[in-house]
Write an enzyme that holds these catalytic residues in place. Structure first.
Site, PDB file in Angstrom:
ATOM      1  N   SER A 176       0.795  -1.222   0.000  1.00  0.00           N
ATOM      2  CA  SER A 176       0.000   0.000   0.000  1.00  0.00           C
ATOM      3  C   SER A 176       0.832   1.278   0.000  1.00  0.00           C
ATOM      4  O   SER A 176       0.384   2.302  -0.496  1.00  0.00           O
ATOM      5  CB  SER A 176      -0.961   0.005   1.186  1.00  0.00           C
ATOM      6  OG  SER A 176      -0.257  -0.157   2.394  1.00  0.00           O
ATOM      7  N   HIS A 204      -5.280  -2.850  -2.813  1.00  0.00           N
ATOM      8  CA  HIS A 204      -4.879  -1.868  -3.826  1.00  0.00           C
ATOM      9  C   HIS A 204      -4.772  -2.470  -5.219  1.00  0.00           C
ATOM     10  O   HIS A 204      -4.506  -1.766  -6.177  1.00  0.00           O
ATOM     11  CB  HIS A 204      -3.541  -1.232  -3.458  1.00  0.00           C
ATOM     12  CG  HIS A 204      -3.656  -0.258  -2.334  1.00  0.00           C
ATOM     13  ND1 HIS A 204      -4.167   1.003  -2.508  1.00  0.00           N
ATOM     14  CD2 HIS A 204      -3.360  -0.374  -1.022  1.00  0.00           C
ATOM     15  CE1 HIS A 204      -4.168   1.630  -1.340  1.00  0.00           C
ATOM     16  NE2 HIS A 204      -3.687   0.816  -0.430  1.00  0.00           N
ATOM     17  N   LYS A 235     -11.745   1.262  -2.221  1.00  0.00           N
ATOM     18  CA  LYS A 235     -10.745   1.918  -3.063  1.00  0.00           C
ATOM     19  C   LYS A 235     -11.245   1.973  -4.498  1.00  0.00           C
ATOM     20  O   LYS A 235     -12.137   2.756  -4.790  1.00  0.00           O
ATOM     21  CB  LYS A 235      -9.397   1.239  -2.864  1.00  0.00           C
ATOM     22  CG  LYS A 235      -8.872   1.600  -1.465  1.00  0.00           C
ATOM     23  CD  LYS A 235      -7.700   0.839  -0.964  1.00  0.00           C
ATOM     24  CE  LYS A 235      -7.346   1.365   0.429  1.00  0.00           C
ATOM     25  NZ  LYS A 235      -6.634   0.418   1.255  1.00  0.00           N
TER      26      LYS A 235
HETATM   27  C1  PLP Z   1      -6.744   0.233   2.703  1.00  0.00           C
HETATM   28  C2  PLP Z   1      -6.201  -1.089   3.025  1.00  0.00           C
HETATM   29  C3  PLP Z   1      -6.874  -1.948   3.886  1.00  0.00           C
HETATM   30  C4  PLP Z   1      -8.089  -1.497   4.656  1.00  0.00           C
HETATM   31  O1  PLP Z   1      -9.201  -1.501   3.859  1.00  0.00           O
HETATM   32  P1  PLP Z   1     -10.474  -0.626   4.324  1.00  0.00           P
HETATM   33  O2  PLP Z   1     -11.583  -1.188   3.538  1.00  0.00           O
HETATM   34  O3  PLP Z   1     -10.128   0.772   4.006  1.00  0.00           O
HETATM   35  O4  PLP Z   1     -10.618  -0.854   5.800  1.00  0.00           O
HETATM   36  C5  PLP Z   1      -6.383  -3.219   4.055  1.00  0.00           C
HETATM   37  N1  PLP Z   1      -5.262  -3.628   3.438  1.00  0.00           N
HETATM   38  C6  PLP Z   1      -4.574  -2.820   2.624  1.00  0.00           C
HETATM   39  C7  PLP Z   1      -3.339  -3.334   1.950  1.00  0.00           C
HETATM   40  C8  PLP Z   1      -5.009  -1.523   2.406  1.00  0.00           C
HETATM   41  O5  PLP Z   1      -4.308  -0.718   1.642  1.00  0.00           O
END
Ligand code: PLP
Length: 412
Positions: A176, A204, A235
């Site tokens: 991330s 991601h 995302k």
């Molecule tokens: C953003 C993210 C999460 C968390 O996801 P949310 O739905 O925002 O809680 C988990 N793992 C990774 C690698 C992320 O980048």
């Protein structure tokens, strides 16, 4: 001063103080930030779907038909037909037998790791995994072995040390904060050799990499080899919530053991419907993913042209590693003064000494916007920091040092 105020003071002294900035309007390429118009370069709305008219309409329509909230957890009265329908579509999209919705990616990771890594076992976690995986490891009864980032020799060493107690290898698909892709083929091979499960967090990668945006596991052709695949709806899919793809027995097991699913309210109908519409758009218009990938190349090239080197890569996450927290914050503030919003990322989100500006590209950016952003970001980074960044990149073959947070001793 109270202890809380003292703690805040300490956070400020270390350059790690955080505050929330205020965005007005939807997550488009240009937004109002604390009242000023800026070019947005730190949103995860990769495909521009959070503000797509069809996605908005789907959410509004679901709110009118089914209400704003699910009213209870899935296991009580909160399980609705739209939850099941979205799970079917997600399983189809990812090529898995089953899919299971969770409240968020954070909840999915903590819940699944805790359910799969039991007392007496060992879970293997990449040093740069997302905080929600780290927290899942902390909650689990198992010992955790943290292997150096993407270091397969270190992972293999750890697996040997565990002497058959290994239960799970867990990794981000796309990391991330660095935007690189995990060595999944090698991880799967090691998992087979040492009889452990594999869990990949494609938060991601969903909508950004692989054929038609199907993620890092699909890109590596490993859909049948990965036991648990996590994705977020928050995302590229423009909504909120998350999902786990797995086989049917695993889905049933998680319904019975994942505490973050059992003890948390089901996703609200508007979020579910929005994600379903986004998924539909992704299937109808795979060109959106191509445009995102093109934009990622455009930004990387433009940064290089402005003598700001970044690690090679193909994902929409483009880190400009600057070292000290203060350097990254100052650069981010200077860019903001010139109208580009790229958040500085500091410890504990990234390891000490690797604070950075983390730029994220969206399919909805124009080439002109990205070139302008690259010019402004390059100007915001002082010459000395830029040279240090180039040096750091040249040494990048030396990976970040991982450690262990409990249990097994480190290899080094
Ligand atoms: C953003 C993210 C999460 C968390 O996801 P949310 O739905 O925002 O809680 C988990 N793992 C990774 C690698 C992320 O980048």
């Amino acid at each position: 001063m109270t202890d809380i105020e003292t703690a805040l003071e300490e956070i400020r002294d270390r350059g790690l103080y955080r505050r929330m900035r205020m965005i007005a309007g939807p997550q488009g390429p240009r937004v109002l930030l604390d009242g000023r118009p800026v070019l947005l370069l730190c949103s995860n709305n990769y495909l521009g779907l959070a503000d797509h008219p069809r996605v908005r309409e789907a959410a509004a329509d679901a709110a009118m038909r089914y209400g704003a909230g699910a009213g209870a957890s899935r296991l009580v009265s909160g399980n609705m037909r739209i939850h099941r329908r979205l799970e079917e579509r997600l399983a189809e999209f990812k090529g898995s037998e089953s899919a299971l919705l969770f409240g968020s990616g954070y909840l999915a990771n903590t819940g699944v790791v805790q359910a799969l890594a039991k007392s007496g076992e060992v879970v293997f976690s990449d040093a740069l995994n997302h905080a929600s995986i780290v927290d899942g490891c902390r909650l689990a009864g198992a010992e955790t072995f943290v292997y150096d980032h993407a270091d397969m020799d270190h992972l293999a060493w750890g697996l040997r040390q565990a002497e058959g107690r290994g239960s799970l290898i867990v990794t981000d698909g796309v990391f991330s904060m660095d935007g690189d892709i995990a060595p999944l083929t090698e991880i799967v091979e090691l998992a087979r050799r040492y009889d452990t499960r594999v869990m990949v967090d494609d938060a991601h990668a969903t909508g950004t990499v692989g054929p038609a945006g199907r993620g890092s596991v699909a890109a590596a052709g490993l859909e049948d080899e990965v036991d648990v695949l996590v994705g977020t709806l928050g995302k590229a899919l423009g909504s909120y919530g998350a999902f786990v793809c797995c086989d049917r027995p695993m889905a049933k097991y998680l319904v019975n053991t994942a505490r973050t699913l059992i003890f948390s309210t089901a996703l609200g109908p508007p979020q579910v419907a929005a994600a379903m519409a986004a998924l539909e758009l992704l299937r109808e218009e795979p060109r959106r993913v191509e445009r995102l990938q093109r934009n990622s190349r455009v930004l990387r090239e433009a940064l290089a042209e402005n003598e700001l080197p970044t690690a090679a890569g193909e994902t929409p996450i483009v880190p400009v590693v600057l070292g000290e927290a203060a350097t990254a914050v100052a650069a981010s503030e200077r860019a903001l003064e010139r109208g580009v919003f790229a958040q500085a990322i500091r410890p504990p989100t990234v390891p000490e000494g690797s604070s950075r500006m983390r730029l994220t590209v969206m399919a909805s950016h124009t080439k002109t916007e990205l070139r302008e952003a690259a010019r402004i970001v390059a100007k915001a980074v002082p010459e000395t920091a830029r040279r240090a960044a180039a040096r750091r990149l040249a040494e990048a073959s030396a990976p970040a040092k991982g450690g262990v947070f409990d249990g097994l001793a480190d290899a080094a």
